[in-house]
Structures are given as C-alpha cells and as structure tokens.
Design a protein around this motif. Structure first.
Motif, PDB file in Angstrom:
ATOM      1  N   LYS A  31     -21.920  -0.704 -13.371  1.00  0.00           N
ATOM      2  CA  LYS A  31     -22.385  -0.781 -14.754  1.00  0.00           C
ATOM      3  C   LYS A  31     -23.920  -0.773 -14.806  1.00  0.00           C
ATOM      4  CE  LYS A  31     -22.752  -4.286 -17.676  1.00  0.00           C
ATOM      5  NZ  LYS A  31     -22.418  -5.616 -18.161  1.00  0.00           N
ATOM      6  N   TYR A  32     -24.542  -1.562 -13.951  1.00  0.00           N
ATOM      7  CA  TYR A  32     -26.002  -1.611 -13.914  1.00  0.00           C
ATOM      8  C   TYR A  32     -26.580  -0.236 -13.629  1.00  0.00           C
ATOM      9  CZ  TYR A  32     -27.252  -6.549 -14.223  1.00  0.00           C
ATOM     10  OH  TYR A  32     -27.495  -7.814 -14.671  1.00  0.00           O
ATOM     11  N   ILE A  33     -25.984   0.445 -12.663  1.00  0.00           N
ATOM     12  CA  ILE A  33     -26.523   1.754 -12.267  1.00  0.00           C
ATOM     13  C   ILE A  33     -26.392   2.738 -13.434  1.00  0.00           C
ATOM     14  CG2 ILE A  33     -26.115   3.737 -10.722  1.00  0.00           C
ATOM     15  CD1 ILE A  33     -25.584   1.643  -8.509  1.00  0.00           C
ATOM     16  N   GLU A  34     -25.268   2.658 -14.136  1.00  0.00           N
ATOM     17  CA  GLU A  34     -25.071   3.554 -15.284  1.00  0.00           C
ATOM     18  C   GLU A  34     -26.122   3.284 -16.367  1.00  0.00           C
ATOM     19  OE1 GLU A  34     -20.315   4.009 -14.667  1.00  0.00           O
ATOM     20  OE2 GLU A  34     -21.009   3.000 -16.507  1.00  0.00           O
ATOM     21  N   VAL A  35     -26.370   2.002 -16.620  1.00  0.00           N
ATOM     22  CA  VAL A  35     -27.348   1.643 -17.652  1.00  0.00           C
ATOM     23  C   VAL A  35     -28.737   2.146 -17.254  1.00  0.00           C
ATOM     24  CG1 VAL A  35     -28.501  -0.300 -18.784  1.00  0.00           C
ATOM     25  CG2 VAL A  35     -26.027  -0.348 -18.459  1.00  0.00           C
ATOM     26  N   PHE A  36     -29.136   1.903 -16.013  1.00  0.00           N
ATOM     27  CA  PHE A  36     -30.451   2.325 -15.535  1.00  0.00           C
ATOM     28  C   PHE A  36     -30.600   3.840 -15.604  1.00  0.00           C
ATOM     29  CE2 PHE A  36     -32.809  -1.148 -13.112  1.00  0.00           C
ATOM     30  CZ  PHE A  36     -32.216  -2.153 -13.847  1.00  0.00           C
ATOM     31  N   ALA A  37     -29.506   4.548 -15.301  1.00  0.00           N
ATOM     32  CA  ALA A  37     -29.574   6.018 -15.257  1.00  0.00           C
ATOM     33  C   ALA A  37     -29.895   6.597 -16.631  1.00  0.00           C
ATOM     34  CB  ALA A  37     -28.256   6.580 -14.741  1.00  0.00           C
ATOM     35  N   LYS A  38     -29.507   5.858 -17.681  1.00  0.00           N
ATOM     36  CA  LYS A  38     -29.717   6.367 -19.046  1.00  0.00           C
ATOM     37  C   LYS A  38     -31.132   6.083 -19.560  1.00  0.00           C
ATOM     38  CE  LYS A  38     -24.954   6.163 -20.528  1.00  0.00           C
ATOM     39  NZ  LYS A  38     -24.101   4.980 -20.589  1.00  0.00           N
ATOM     40  N   ILE A  39     -31.832   5.176 -18.897  1.00  0.00           N
ATOM     41  CA  ILE A  39     -33.160   4.777 -19.395  1.00  0.00           C
ATOM     42  C   ILE A  39     -34.206   5.861 -19.105  1.00  0.00           C
ATOM     43  CG2 ILE A  39     -35.006   3.051 -19.138  1.00  0.00           C
ATOM     44  CD1 ILE A  39     -32.818   1.005 -18.604  1.00  0.00           C
ATOM     45  N   GLU A  40     -35.073   6.092 -20.092  1.00  0.00           N
ATOM     46  CA  GLU A  40     -36.091   7.145 -19.961  1.00  0.00           C
ATOM     47  C   GLU A  40     -37.187   6.774 -18.954  1.00  0.00           C
ATOM     48  OE1 GLU A  40     -36.571  10.200 -21.987  1.00  0.00           O
ATOM     49  OE2 GLU A  40     -34.391   9.890 -21.998  1.00  0.00           O
ATOM     50  N   ASP A  41     -37.456   5.461 -18.844  1.00  0.00           N
ATOM     51  CA  ASP A  41     -38.561   4.990 -18.010  1.00  0.00           C
ATOM     52  C   ASP A  41     -38.356   5.371 -16.524  1.00  0.00           C
ATOM     53  OD1 ASP A  41     -40.337   1.894 -17.958  1.00  0.00           O
ATOM     54  OD2 ASP A  41     -40.123   3.311 -16.306  1.00  0.00           O
ATOM     55  N   GLU A  42     -39.330   6.104 -15.994  1.00  0.00           N
ATOM     56  CA  GLU A  42     -39.167   6.601 -14.625  1.00  0.00           C
ATOM     57  C   GLU A  42     -39.127   5.484 -13.591  1.00  0.00           C
ATOM     58  OE1 GLU A  42     -41.161   9.858 -11.722  1.00  0.00           O
ATOM     59  OE2 GLU A  42     -41.604   9.925 -13.852  1.00  0.00           O
ATOM     60  N   TYR A  43     -39.977   4.464 -13.832  1.00  0.00           N
ATOM     61  CA  TYR A  43     -40.017   3.340 -12.901  1.00  0.00           C
ATOM     62  C   TYR A  43     -38.621   2.698 -12.780  1.00  0.00           C
ATOM     63  CZ  TYR A  43     -40.738  -1.303 -11.048  1.00  0.00           C
ATOM     64  OH  TYR A  43     -40.618  -2.448 -10.311  1.00  0.00           O
ATOM     65  N   LEU A  44     -38.004   2.477 -13.934  1.00  0.00           N
ATOM     66  CA  LEU A  44     -36.694   1.831 -13.914  1.00  0.00           C
ATOM     67  C   LEU A  44     -35.642   2.722 -13.269  1.00  0.00           C
ATOM     68  CD1 LEU A  44     -36.442  -0.146 -17.263  1.00  0.00           C
ATOM     69  CD2 LEU A  44     -36.603  -1.030 -14.949  1.00  0.00           C
ATOM     70  N   ARG A  45     -35.772   4.029 -13.509  1.00  0.00           N
ATOM     71  CA  ARG A  45     -34.785   4.936 -12.891  1.00  0.00           C
ATOM     72  C   ARG A  45     -34.885   4.916 -11.360  1.00  0.00           C
ATOM     73  NH1 ARG A  45     -35.428  10.243 -14.697  1.00  0.00           N
ATOM     74  NH2 ARG A  45     -36.596   9.536 -16.470  1.00  0.00           N
ATOM     75  N   GLU A  46     -36.122   4.735 -10.891  1.00  0.00           N
ATOM     76  CA  GLU A  46     -36.296   4.658  -9.433  1.00  0.00           C
ATOM     77  C   GLU A  46     -35.611   3.433  -8.830  1.00  0.00           C
ATOM     78  OE1 GLU A  46     -40.366   4.944  -8.393  1.00  0.00           O
ATOM     79  OE2 GLU A  46     -40.458   7.055  -8.955  1.00  0.00           O
ATOM     80  N   ARG A  47     -35.410   2.435  -9.679  1.00  0.00           N
ATOM     81  CA  ARG A  47     -34.759   1.213  -9.171  1.00  0.00           C
ATOM     82  C   ARG A  47     -33.286   1.458  -8.824  1.00  0.00           C
ATOM     83  NH1 ARG A  47     -39.115   0.421  -9.061  1.00  0.00           N
ATOM     84  NH2 ARG A  47     -38.556   0.637  -6.912  1.00  0.00           N
ATOM     85  N   ILE A  48     -32.729   2.609  -9.287  1.00  0.00           N
ATOM     86  CA  ILE A  48     -31.319   2.901  -9.001  1.00  0.00           C
ATOM     87  C   ILE A  48     -31.084   2.974  -7.486  1.00  0.00           C
ATOM     88  CG2 ILE A  48     -29.485   4.636  -9.223  1.00  0.00           C
ATOM     89  CD1 ILE A  48     -30.542   5.303 -11.949  1.00  0.00           C
ATOM     90  N   ALA A  49     -32.011   3.643  -6.775  1.00  0.00           N
ATOM     91  CA  ALA A  49     -31.852   3.775  -5.320  1.00  0.00           C
ATOM     92  C   ALA A  49     -31.852   2.401  -4.659  1.00  0.00           C
ATOM     93  CB  ALA A  49     -32.969   4.635  -4.755  1.00  0.00           C
ATOM     94  N   ASP A  50     -32.751   1.509  -5.153  1.00  0.00           N
ATOM     95  CA  ASP A  50     -32.794   0.161  -4.579  1.00  0.00           C
ATOM     96  C   ASP A  50     -31.491  -0.584  -4.830  1.00  0.00           C
ATOM     97  OD1 ASP A  50     -35.392   0.622  -3.865  1.00  0.00           O
ATOM     98  OD2 ASP A  50     -36.224  -0.257  -5.694  1.00  0.00           O
ATOM     99  N   LEU A  51     -31.018  -0.462  -6.086  1.00  0.00           N
ATOM    100  CA  LEU A  51     -29.769  -1.139  -6.443  1.00  0.00           C
ATOM    101  C   LEU A  51     -28.616  -0.658  -5.571  1.00  0.00           C
ATOM    102  CD1 LEU A  51     -29.423  -1.290 -10.322  1.00  0.00           C
ATOM    103  CD2 LEU A  51     -29.094  -3.153  -8.704  1.00  0.00           C
ATOM    104  N   ASN A  52     -28.564   0.653  -5.409  1.00  0.00           N
ATOM    105  CA  ASN A  52     -27.506   1.257  -4.608  1.00  0.00           C
ATOM    106  C   ASN A  52     -27.544   0.755  -3.180  1.00  0.00           C
ATOM    107  OD1 ASN A  52     -25.417   3.025  -4.906  1.00  0.00           O
ATOM    108  ND2 ASN A  52     -26.761   4.630  -5.714  1.00  0.00           N
TER     109      ASN A  52
END
Ligand code: PEP
Ligand code: MG
Length: 576
Positions: free
Chosen positions: A112-133
């Motif tokens: 769920k977190y990864i899905e939410v982050f993926a939708k966010i426009e902010d590039e910094y936050l999108r980069e956090r997806i790899a860390d979360l994964n």
C-alpha cells in the motif's frame, strides 16, 4: 516428469513429497492466527526490525570502509524506514484487527505504501520507493526466517527443497521426517553436505533451479548417489528406482560383513578406521558401522540451534559422555571451527566478503580466549574419563600452534591449581588444511603430537576453489597432482618426525582414493560412518606392496582426470 542434475552430496535413494523451505522463498503465506498468538507475532515483528537494523548498520560500516562515507549515507534512508512509526503502527493495528500472520500483514502494508508513493508527483518521495522495497524485503526475509516452521517440527516424511541450507538447518533435521534434501546451490564438501552424510540423509545440491522447478507436494525421487532428482516420476521410473534401491542394499551387504574386523592389508599392515561426528547422538550409528574411535568431532555443531553458547559444564558433560562411550578407543576433539560456512548467533561475527579466508577457526579462538579457554578446560576435564586427544583447526604456521598451546597451558595450570584431574599426557594435534601448513609440515611436526589432514579445506585453498560453490565444483579435484604432492609431503614429514598422521577430510571416505592413501602411508582414515564398511573391505583386499606401486604410478600422471581414471580401474579390479 522432469529430471534435475546436481552434485551428489550424500548417498542413498529416497522417494517422498517435496517441502519447500527457506528464507529466500518470498512467497508469503497467509495464515489465520488466534488471539493469543498476537503478542508473539508482534515480538517477531520487533525482532525482525532489530535484525534488519543490525544488518543495515553492518552493511553501512562495510560500504563506508570500502567505498567511502558518502556511499554509506544511502543507508541512512533505509534506517529511517525502520523507524517509521506510521508504518509500524499500521502493521500492529491491522495484525490485532485482522488476526493474520504478521509477514502477510506487513507485505500488504508495504504494498500500500509503495502504491501511494508511486502516485506522488514529488521526485524525492518517488525515489523513496526503492528504499522501501529494499528494506521491506529485508524485513520480510527476517520475518519469514523466524516465522518459518523449523525443520524440527515437520509432521510427515518429506524431501526438503531449499535454495540454500545452512549447516544449522541440516543439523535440525530429523531423519524420520526429512528423508532427503535438495538445494539450488552448494558443493560436495560444504558442511551442509557433510552433515547430511552423518545423518544418513540422501542429498543433492547445486541443482541450480530446484526451487523454481519444484512445488511443495510434488513427488520426488532423490538419488543422492548419482546426484539426480526426478520430479513427479512416471510408474516405470518409480519401479526402476525401487529395483535400484534393492540392488544398492545387496552391494552394501557384502561390505557390511567385514565392518567389525580390523582394516588390515593382506600383508598385515593395519590402518585405524574411525568416524567423523558432529553430534554425540551419532555414536550408536558409528558403532554399528564398525568405527574404532572418532577421528574428528566437529564441536561447533554443539553450539548450533540454541540461544546461548554452551557453558563449560555442559561441554564437559558432553565430551565426558563421548569419551566414556568410545573408551578404550580414542576420540579426537577438534576445537571450535566457526566461520567459513558455519556461523552462530551467540557470537557477533561480522559478515565477511570471503569468510573462508577470514575470521575463522583458530583465528576466532585466539581472538576470543574467553570462548576458547572455556572449551579447552571442558576438554581437559573430560580427558580423565577416556582416551581424548585434541586438535586445532586451520593452523597456518608454527606461531599459531604456539599461541594456541600457550592458552592450553594456562588452562592446564588453572586446573592443576584447583586440583581438577585431567590427562597430563593428552595428545595435541594440528589439522593440516591450509597449504602453508602442508608446505611447512616438517616444522609443525616438531611441535605437534599428531597431524590430521583436512582435505576439504586443503583442496579448496590449494586449488582456489570455494568448497560450497557449485559453479566451480568441477575444479574441486582431490586427485589433482598438487593435492597428492601435498599429502605426500605431510605424511613423509610426519613420519620423519615420528608422529602419527590421519586424514579426516571427505577424501578419506571416497573409495577411489583408499588405495593411494594406503600406499602413501596414512596411519588413520576418519570418515562419515556410512563409508566405513566399504573402506575396510578395500584395505583388506590388497597388500601394501600393491598399494605402493599404485602410488608410484598415480604420482607420475599429470592431471586429476588421469589419476582418477587410473585409480578407478585399479579399484574395479579389486572389487570385481
Ligand atoms: C576438512 O577441512 O577437511 C575438515 C575435516 O574440516 P571441516 O570439513 O570441518 O572444515
Ligand atoms: Mg576444515
């Protein structure tokens, strides 16, 4: 029906349904849990977070020394994920509400977190997806590793199928329930394979893709003698294998007839035949197979599958029991050989890039005299109850032997002062398993009471071939002229200094090499007990003169293949 080819790690044939096991298996089971299991699940989650934190910090330290501070800072973001209260609290509250196992809940929350982050426009936050994964996978692996049912708890006979198995996993197997095992990776002389032989569990390792091709419940024929696994066999194959099993038993019968006789050549030279053990539970089996003593007791297995290290008293009791049960035959206790492919949670041992070349065996013991002395005192105390000898693993030169002996002397003095009896004449030997020791065997022989050749390591170090790596298994050649020359040098140096030399590596149990080892003059061969009857049979079928001629010819050949072929022919002639 499909057939997988691998490395024959422990002999025998067994047929049973597959049971997939292991941390790498990230198929996350969904299991309903009971109300009272919730606290345990929360604890599992907390422990997984702590272990993950420890792993990341260790990784960060390593990267920092190897690549620099900046690269290491990447992991700060990973550590932050572990402290994310929102994520942690959501897992715990859903766990309480849904009453489903924590690994499943965590994987859902993570998704769920990864899905939410993926939708966010902010590039910094999108980069956090790899860390979360990345962190998420680590947590899941730790969770599944802990949550997974132990191999101790199996309720039906299965073939365990895993990507990799640690020696401690194998040690936890019960022969009644695990009738064979299959692994994607691993080599013939890995401690996992060695343990399987001791437990008499047929095993095939290095199959490459068993965990991909096999599902839990598939029917498997595991042929640990040929290194083959047949998945969902047809009727005819099944029948053929049952027939093959019967034949193998017939051949074994012939060897079993000599199992209690001494291993003496036709012209009267006797070789001591003893067994390798990992756990005292194996003693009845080694007696049944005709062992006259223990040539290698791998004590580190005593430390496995338990929370705390065994105390001196516990060790003393175990060593005393082994000494008494084997008396009047000798028992060689090998001091702790941790590291390499054997790790213990009780001691904080850092993950190393090359653990076989790292902080292992005597190196660990010399750095941790507290642990070493506890074991030495236990061995010394037990030595007054039977015929115990002790030997140090992985000695690379005279200096290490002297350092170890100095610590042993301290232990002896402590016992003398408190008037605790021990065998004042206890023999202290050196395992010759590092090429530098093999090449300086003449120097070591002046200061050691005996040698035991550890070919499993000696071969890996001499030929630069990781003993646990299936990809280079074809290069792991005991018959390599370099290995044969080293063995000859060790035996000759030992005898020139009038000391006894045994061999406790797997080479001693491989029937192809019995004639050459005999001819080289080895005084003792120590092996997994299953192999004893056949080795005795071979020794009893030749004269020393024949064995010496075989050595001369084999030593003149240039390649391992030529040596093996030659030895195979000689053996065939004897066994016909
Ligand atoms: C060896 O190296 O040959 C040996 C007997 O020790 P281990 O297999 O436990 O390393
Ligand atoms: Mg070794």
């Amino acid at each position: 029906m499909i057939t997988l080819k691998g490395i024959a790690a422990a002999p025998g044939i067994n047929i049973a349904p597959a049971y997939k096991f292991g941390k790498e298996d990230l198929e996350i089971p969904k299991e309903q849990i009971r109300q009272e299991e919730i606290p345990v699940q929360i604890q599992l989650f907390e422990e997984a977070l702590i272990s993950t934190r420890r792993e990341i910090i260790e990784l960060q330290k390593r990267i920092s020394t190897e690549m620099g501070q900046e690269e290491a800072q990447i992991f700060d973001a990973h550590l932050l994920v572990l402290e994310d209260r929102m994520l942690i609290e959501e897992v715990i509250s859903r766990l309480k509400k849904d009453q489903i196992n924590v690994a499943f809940i965590f994987s859902e929350v993570l998704k769920k977190y990864i899905e939410v982050f993926a939708k966010i426009e902010d590039e910094y936050l999108r980069e956090r997806i790899a860390d979360l994964n990345d962190v998420g996978k680590r947590i899941l692996r730790n969770l599944l590793g802990k949550e997974h049912k132990s191999l101790k708890d199996l309720k039906e006979r299965v073939v365990v199928v895993a990507h990799d198995l640690a020696p401690s996993d194998t040690a936890a197997m019960h022969k009644q329930m695990v009738c064979a095992f299959v692994a994607d990776i691993g080599g013939k002389t890995s401690h996992t394979a060695i343990m399987a032989k001791s437990l008499e569990i047929p095993a095939v390792v290095g199959t490459g893709e068993a965990t991909v091709k096999i599902k839990t419940g598939d029917i498997l024929i595991v042929d640990g003698t040929m290194g083959m696994v047949i998945v969902n066999p047809d009727e005819e194959t099944l029948r053929n294998y049952q027939e093959e099993e019967r034949k193998l038993k017939g051949v074994a019968e012939r060897f079993l007839q000599v199992k209690d006789l001494p291993a003496v050549t036709l012209d009267g030279k006797e070789v001591e035949i003893s067994a390798n053990i990992e756990l005292p539970d194996e003693i009845p089996s080694i007696k049944i197979h005709g062992a006259h003593g223990i040539g290698l007791y791998r004590t580190e297995f005593f430390y496995m599958n338990r929370k705390d290290a065994p105390t001196e008293e516990e060790q003393f009791q175990a060593y005393k029991t082994v000494a008494e049960e084997l008396s009047p035959y000798p028992v060689i206790i090998r001091t702790l050989d941790l590291g390499g492919d054997k790790f213990l949670s009780q001691f904080e041992m850092p993950k190393e890039i090359q653990p076989f070349l790292g902080w292992r065996a005597i190196r660990f013991c010399l750095a941790r005299p507290d642990v070493f002395k506890m074991q030495l005192r236990a061995i010394l105390r037990a030595s007054s109850f039977g015929k115990l000898k002790l030997m140090y693993p992985m000695i690379s030169g005279v200096e290490e032997l002297r350092q170890a002996n100095a610590i042993l002397e301290e232990c002896k003095n402590e016992l003398r002062q408190t008037r605790v009896p021990f065998d004042e004449n206890i023999k202290v030997g050196v395992m010759i398993e590092v090429p530098s020791a093999a090449m300086t065997a003449d120097l070591l022989a002046r200061e050691a009471d005996f040698f035991s050749i550890g070919t499993n390591d000696l071969i890996q170090y001499a030929l630069a071939v990781d003993r646990t790596n299936e990809k280079v298994a074809y290069l792991y050649e005991p018959a390599h002229p370099a290995v044969l020359r080293m063995i000859k040098n060790i035996v000759d140096s030992a005898h020139a200094n009038k000391i006894w030399v045994g061999m406790c590596g797997e080479m001693a149990s491989d029937e192809i090499f019995t004639l050459i080892l005999l001819g080289l003059g080895i005084d003792e061969m120590s092996m997994p007990s299953l192999a004893i009857p056949q080795i005795k049979y071979i020794i009893r079928s030749v004269t020393m003169a024949e064995a010496r001629t075989i050595v001369e010819e084999a030593m003149s050949l240039s390649t391992a293949k030529a040596v093996e072929h030659f030895l195979q022919e000689k053996l065939k002639a004897i066994l016909k």
